[in-house]
Enzyme design. Structure first.
Site, PDB file in Angstrom:
ATOM      1  N   ASP A  70      -0.680  13.962  -4.222  1.00 22.65           N
ATOM      2  CA  ASP A  70      -1.141  13.066  -3.164  1.00 22.65           C
ATOM      3  C   ASP A  70       0.010  12.583  -2.291  1.00 22.65           C
ATOM      4  O   ASP A  70      -0.148  12.400  -1.085  1.00 22.65           O
ATOM      5  CB  ASP A  70      -1.869  11.866  -3.780  1.00 22.65           C
ATOM      6  N   GLY A  71       1.181  12.369  -2.886  1.00 23.19           N
ATOM      7  CA  GLY A  71       2.328  11.914  -2.104  1.00 23.19           C
ATOM      8  C   GLY A  71       2.743  12.931  -1.056  1.00 23.19           C
ATOM      9  O   GLY A  71       3.080  12.569   0.075  1.00 23.19           O
ATOM     10  N   ASN A 144      -2.809   5.357   3.067  1.00 20.82           N
ATOM     11  CA  ASN A 144      -3.265   4.714   1.839  1.00 20.82           C
ATOM     12  C   ASN A 144      -3.196   3.189   1.894  1.00 20.82           C
ATOM     13  O   ASN A 144      -4.194   2.514   1.715  1.00 20.82           O
ATOM     14  CB  ASN A 144      -2.448   5.198   0.648  1.00 20.82           C
ATOM     15  N   ARG A 170       1.616 -17.394  -3.820  1.00 21.48           N
ATOM     16  CA  ARG A 170       2.928 -17.054  -4.359  1.00 21.48           C
ATOM     17  C   ARG A 170       2.724 -15.998  -5.431  1.00 21.48           C
ATOM     18  O   ARG A 170       1.793 -16.069  -6.227  1.00 21.48           O
ATOM     19  CB  ARG A 170       3.620 -18.280  -4.957  1.00 21.48           C
TER      20      ARG A 170
END
Length: 290
Positions: A70-71, A144, A170
């Site tokens: 996918d990358g 993405n 936070r």
């Protein structure tokens, strides 16, 4: 279709061998093949192919094939945002939600696509800008997710939607994910899985310092603004599709909105979204026979 672009996972011997094999197979079918210009170490066996930067391929090719995980697909797809050129992902990685065609079926699938037996799923992308006062520091796109993340200690930030205050938090950061990205980092952080047909953005807190902050899904057409109001000495960072784009300072603002579409190709008789989820996520249970 006879003008085909190919990009692969860099520095991967298996992907390189498959590229050469696929190139020869396409040339035998009278296709013109354009190979990613960066892959100089992989094109010695692909004699006769044209080298071209991926950024120039959307105007040159009728089909883009990506060999990797996918990358790898995300990296190539950035240049195809707003293009109607379909992208086929061949999975050489692990899960492969976007590259869901198994490598063993590559030639069968490509042959059917060349014959016109294909459909596409359109995924919208996100556009992100970073402002420091009145100066725009950066403008980029993601398929993405857009992630605000800490680099050292905890960070504090506010989120507004269409200029209306939503919350102050936070924690370790925040993920803004498209439906395509809902099965990536956002899923690992406890976010919902969003069907590609749903036009929405997932807002997923990362390790919030309170039990009350929970993921929320908002319409994709709404503009999101994040204001970094507290950071450690190491500051924070903006991350798009897993790539750190910019170091952030206190009081920086991130503006995120829906952007153009990317078309991923699949075969009607091989692809079913819920089957992909069951297979990739290894969901238990099966259909009962009655």
């Amino acid at each position: 279709m006879n003008r085909i672009g190919i990009s692969i996972k860099p520095n991967d011997a298996r992907a390189c061998a498959l590229l050469c094999e696929l190139h020869r197979w396409l040339v035998e079918r009278d296709c013109t093949v354009f190979v990613d210009q960066k892959l100089e170490t992989c094109i010695g066996c692909a004699t006769g192919c044209d080298r071209l930067p991926v950024a120039e391929m959307p105007d040159k090719v009728e089909l883009m094939i990506v060999l990797g995980g996918d990358g790898t697909l995300l990296h190539a797809a950035r240049d195809f945002i707003g293009s109607e050129t379909p992208i086929l992902g061949i999975n050489l990685g692990r899960l492969g939600f976007l590259t869901d065609t198994p490598v063993g079926h590559m030639f069968d699938v490509v042959e059917q696509i060349l014959a016109g037996n294909l459909k596409t799923t359109r995924h919208f992308s996100l556009h992100a800008e970073v402002w420091r006062g009145s100066e725009k520091l950066m403008s980029s796109r993601a398929m993405n997710d857009v992630v605000l993340e800490r680099r050292g200690g905890m960070i504090g930030f506010e989120m507004c939607v269409n200029e209306r205050f939503v919350f102050r938090m936070r924690g370790d950061g925040l993920i803004l994910a498209t439906p395509a990205g809902s099965t990536a980092y956002a899923l690992s952080a406890g976010g919902p899985i969003v069907h590609p047909a749903v036009d929405a953005i997932s807002v997923v807190p990362v390790c919030p310092h309170t039990l009350s902050n929970r993921p929320v899904v908002i319409p994709a057409d709404e503009q999101i603004e994040l204001h970094l109001v507290e950071s450690s000495s190491q500051g924070a960072a903006l991350n798009l599709d897993g790539i750190e784009m910019l170091r952030l300072e206190q009081n920086d603002r991130i503006v995120v909105r829906k952007n153009g579409y990317i078309s991923l190709v699949y075969l009607p008789d091989r692809h079913h979204y819920y089957e992909v989820l069951r297979t990739k996520l290894k969901w238990a249970g099966q259909v009962e026979t009655r």
